[in-house]
Design an enzyme around this catalytic site. Structure first.
Site, PDB file in Angstrom:
ATOM      1  N   LYS A   1      -1.530  54.609  33.687  1.00 59.85           N
ATOM      2  CA  LYS A   1      -1.513  53.299  33.013  1.00 59.85           C
ATOM      3  C   LYS A   1      -1.639  52.221  34.067  1.00 59.85           C
ATOM      4  CE  LYS A   1      -0.989  51.969  28.664  1.00 59.85           C
ATOM      5  NZ  LYS A   1      -1.469  52.714  27.495  1.00 59.85           N
TER       6      LYS A   1
ATOM      7  N   GLY B   1       2.339  43.591  13.551  1.00 53.47           N
ATOM      8  CA  GLY B   1       1.293  43.498  14.582  1.00 53.47           C
ATOM      9  C   GLY B   1      -0.062  43.501  13.918  1.00 53.47           C
TER      10      GLY B   1
ATOM     11  N   GLY C   1      -3.193  42.996  15.677  1.00 54.76           N
ATOM     12  CA  GLY C   1      -4.228  42.960  16.708  1.00 54.76           C
ATOM     13  C   GLY C   1      -5.229  44.059  16.429  1.00 54.76           C
ATOM     14  N   ASN C   2      -5.716  44.678  17.492  1.00 53.84           N
ATOM     15  CA  ASN C   2      -6.712  45.725  17.352  1.00 53.84           C
ATOM     16  C   ASN C   2      -6.201  46.849  16.447  1.00 53.84           C
ATOM     17  OD1 ASN C   2      -8.320  47.992  17.784  1.00 53.84           O
ATOM     18  ND2 ASN C   2      -8.855  47.379  19.858  1.00 53.84           N
ATOM     19  N   ALA C   3      -5.079  47.446  16.845  1.00 54.88           N
ATOM     20  CA  ALA C   3      -4.564  48.600  16.097  1.00 54.88           C
ATOM     21  C   ALA C   3      -4.140  48.186  14.678  1.00 54.88           C
ATOM     22  CB  ALA C   3      -3.396  49.216  16.858  1.00 54.88           C
ATOM     23  N   GLY C   4      -3.364  47.121  14.563  1.00 55.47           N
ATOM     24  CA  GLY C   4      -2.794  46.734  13.272  1.00 55.47           C
ATOM     25  C   GLY C   4      -3.823  46.266  12.258  1.00 55.47           C
TER      26      GLY C   4
HETATM   27  P1  NAD Z   1      -3.294  43.567  20.464  1.00 57.80           P
HETATM   28  O1  NAD Z   1      -2.981  42.683  21.579  1.00 57.80           O
HETATM   29  O2  NAD Z   1      -4.666  43.589  19.910  1.00 57.80           O
HETATM   30  O3  NAD Z   1      -2.303  43.263  19.241  1.00 57.80           O
HETATM   31  C1  NAD Z   1      -0.930  43.097  19.362  1.00 57.80           C
HETATM   32  C2  NAD Z   1      -0.460  42.391  18.113  1.00 57.80           C
HETATM   33  O4  NAD Z   1       0.964  42.374  18.074  1.00 57.80           O
HETATM   34  C3  NAD Z   1      -0.912  40.922  18.043  1.00 57.80           C
HETATM   35  O5  NAD Z   1      -1.317  40.654  16.715  1.00 57.80           O
HETATM   36  C4  NAD Z   1       0.372  40.143  18.374  1.00 57.80           C
HETATM   37  O6  NAD Z   1       0.386  38.848  17.816  1.00 57.80           O
HETATM   38  C5  NAD Z   1       1.384  41.065  17.723  1.00 57.80           C
HETATM   39  N1  NAD Z   1       2.777  40.844  18.154  1.00 57.80           N
HETATM   40  C6  NAD Z   1       3.256  40.604  19.380  1.00 57.80           C
HETATM   41  N2  NAD Z   1       4.600  40.452  19.321  1.00 57.80           N
HETATM   42  C7  NAD Z   1       4.957  40.599  18.021  1.00 57.80           C
HETATM   43  C8  NAD Z   1       6.167  40.570  17.308  1.00 57.80           C
HETATM   44  N3  NAD Z   1       7.321  40.329  17.929  1.00 57.80           N
HETATM   45  N4  NAD Z   1       6.146  40.777  15.971  1.00 57.80           N
HETATM   46  C9  NAD Z   1       4.997  41.020  15.334  1.00 57.80           C
HETATM   47  N5  NAD Z   1       3.823  41.059  15.946  1.00 57.80           N
HETATM   48  C10 NAD Z   1       3.791  40.870  17.265  1.00 57.80           C
HETATM   49  O7  NAD Z   1      -2.834  45.027  20.914  1.00 57.80           O
HETATM   50  P2  NAD Z   1      -3.246  46.433  20.277  1.00 57.80           P
HETATM   51  O8  NAD Z   1      -4.352  46.987  21.078  1.00 57.80           O
HETATM   52  O9  NAD Z   1      -3.379  46.326  18.805  1.00 57.80           O
HETATM   53  O10 NAD Z   1      -1.935  47.269  20.642  1.00 57.80           O
HETATM   54  C11 NAD Z   1      -0.750  47.200  19.856  1.00 57.80           C
HETATM   55  C12 NAD Z   1       0.140  48.382  20.210  1.00 57.80           C
HETATM   56  O11 NAD Z   1      -0.586  49.582  20.002  1.00 57.80           O
HETATM   57  C13 NAD Z   1       0.583  48.400  21.686  1.00 57.80           C
HETATM   58  O12 NAD Z   1       1.872  48.978  21.760  1.00 57.80           O
HETATM   59  C14 NAD Z   1      -0.431  49.326  22.328  1.00 57.80           C
HETATM   60  O13 NAD Z   1       0.082  49.901  23.510  1.00 57.80           O
HETATM   61  C15 NAD Z   1      -0.614  50.326  21.211  1.00 57.80           C
HETATM   62  N6  NAD Z   1      -1.862  51.082  21.311  1.00 57.80           N
HETATM   63  C16 NAD Z   1      -3.073  50.479  21.167  1.00 57.80           C
HETATM   64  C17 NAD Z   1      -4.233  51.233  21.285  1.00 57.80           C
HETATM   65  C18 NAD Z   1      -5.590  50.647  21.067  1.00 57.80           C
HETATM   66  O14 NAD Z   1      -6.563  51.411  21.117  1.00 57.80           O
HETATM   67  N7  NAD Z   1      -5.720  49.364  20.794  1.00 57.80           N
HETATM   68  C19 NAD Z   1      -4.134  52.605  21.583  1.00 57.80           C
HETATM   69  C20 NAD Z   1      -2.872  53.180  21.716  1.00 57.80           C
HETATM   70  C21 NAD Z   1      -1.737  52.404  21.571  1.00 57.80           C
END
Ligand code: NAD
Length: 415
Positions: free
Chosen positions: A105, A217, A219-222
């Site tokens: 990481k 959340g 973002g990408n995943a949510g």
């Molecule tokens: P991202 O930055 O696209 O999204 C993160 C989201 O979380 C944003 O919408 C942000 O506003 C929100 N957020 C932050 N603090 C918050 C809170 N207190 N309450 C509610 N929402 C909150 O990131 P992502 O890529 O979607 O990743 C999110 C999680 O998924 C992380 O833990 C990341 O490690 C994990 N993850 C992502 C991927 C991927 O492919 N994107 C893969 C494996 C794991």
């Protein structure tokens, strides 16, 4: 233990697994700390002519099963302990999914919202200048993570290619499609999570088309999880949240409209036909499934007891503290643990590496079909291990993954 230190949390999970598997101390000694951790100072010429120095990290946790693999996060509160914890979880995740990769990481302490595009590019290239000697297509292969994008991967890949004197598409994954990216990679994390939710629902006898889902959340995943919950299952997504708070509509959200609203305003708050609620309220709603897709430590002993959902799907890394885990287990919440639930991203990244090596690219349908196979197999291995050892799903996942890593260390003569 500092309950909010993700690395101490990851170590505590490993020690608990060592008890379940009756591992020797020397084996635990090999696994309780990373094999290598690098901290770099990353200078960047800012638009105003000054030079700002950012701190960056790259951790290789364990590479017994293959080259290390893991994302790079750009976050203002990044710490080396967060990076170490995430690198450990990558090790277990790759082992669990049975892909021939280890765990790594990286991260930079920075706030991307305060950087211009030019500064972001120079930061990405400068980080690569500092870490390139420690990574490589058959050494350690980064990927996007929190606040890093396919564009950032393209800049980093380009920088690495320049430094090594040849095109090196395989140096990292999550690249744009026209420079060695894989079809299906963009929503692979959420898609993989959906396959595990589908299997969990079968196990619990739930009809997914009748379920209500809340997602922390966006973002990408949510956001992909929200769209896919509707598209694949016909489920009703009643609430989502981001760092500014949550939105709720008991009849279901119009996810397309929420995505549009977030694009325009940078937040989900005040999207049409929604009521604003707090982040905690999102987790405590009367829903069937909660998808945690924000950051670490979202579910703690303070709020775990109020979760009413039957399934907690951890798309985020480390969203549940160990104390919260115990409460959820006691209350019969079926937790799909992070390094199983969100393993779709790394599995598709592995597929991207394979395609880069072959220089031959698959369709999205081929990627999803292979992803489904891997995720479904892993889910059932975890379920079996949790029943077999009489432990929760997270410990079941650890048991499967750690066993694979330990067996490889033994056969290679490391322990
Ligand atoms: P991202 O930055 O696209 O999204 C993160 C989201 O979380 C944003 O919408 C942000 O506003 C929100 N957020 C932050 N603090 C918050 C809170 N207190 N309450 C509610 N929402 C909150 O990131 P992502 O890529 O979607 O990743 C999110 C999680 O998924 C992380 O833990 C990341 O490690 C994990 N993850 C992502 C991927 C991927 O492919 N994107 C893969 C494996 C794991």
């Amino acid at each position: 233990m500092d309950k909010n230190n993700p690395f101490e949390m990851a170590q505590e999970q490993l020690y608990a697994c060592a008890k379940v598997l009756d591992l020797d101390d020397d084996v635990v000694g090999m696994l309780e700390n990373p094999m290598q951790q690098v901290q770099v100072s990353v200078p960047v010429k800012m638009d105003d002519g000054t030079t700002k120095v950012f701190q960056g990290f790259r951790v290789m946790y364990n590479n017994v099963l293959g080259p290390a693999k893991g994302g790079i996060r750009f976050h203002p509160e990044e710490t080396v302990d967060t990076v170490k914890a995430l690198a450990a979880w990558m090790t277990w995740k790759c082992a669990l999914l049975d892909v021939p990769l280890g765990g790594g990481k990286g991260g930079i302490i920075c706030n991307t919202k305060e950087l211009s595009e030019g500064e972001l590019e120079r930061l990405s290239r400068s980080y690569m200048d500092r870490v390139w000697k420690f990574i490589g297509p058959d050494v350690d292969v980064p990927a996007p993570d929190v606040y890093t994008t396919p564009q950032i991967m393209a800049w980093m890949m380009d920088e690495y290619s320049k430094l090594s004197g040849k095109n090196q598409f395989g140096i990292l994954t999550g690249k744009p499609l026209n420079v060695g990216g894989s079809a299906g990679r963009g929503d692979a994390t959420a898609m993989g999570g959906m396959y595990t939710i589908r299997e969990a629902a079968k196990e619990l006898g739930m009809d997914l088309s009748q379920t209500k889902i809340a997602i922390q959340g966006f973002g990408n995943a949510g956001s992909f999880a929200a769209t896919l919950s509707q598209e694949l299952f016909g489920a009703t997504v009643v609430a989502v949240s981001d760092s500014k708070g949550g939105i709720y509509n008991p009849d279901g959200l119009d996810i397309e409209a929420v995505i549009e609203h977030k694009k325009e305003t940078r937040s989900v708050i005040n999207a049409p036909n929604t009521r604003t609620i707090t982040n905690n309220e999102v987790l405590e709603l009367d829903v069937d499934i909660i998808i945690a897709a924000a950051l670490e430590n979202a579910i703690t002993k303070e709020n775990a007891g109020n979760i009413k959902a039957k399934i907690l799907a951890e798309l985020a890394n480390g969203p549940t503290t160990p104390e919260a885990d115990e409460i959820l287990y006691k209350n019969g919440v079926h937790v799909i643990p992070d390094f199983l639930c969100n393993a779709g991203g790394v599995t598709a990244s592995y597929f991207e590496m394979v395609q880069n090596m072959y220089m031959y690219y698959w369709t999205a349908e081929e990627v999803y079909a292979r992803l489904d196979q891997k995720m479904t197999k892993a889910y059932h291995e975890v379920l079996y291990a949790s029943k077999n050892h009489n432990v929760n799903m997270r410990m079941g996942a650890y048991a499967v993954a750690v066993t694979r890593v330990v067996e490889a260390m033994k056969i290679r003569g490391w322990v």
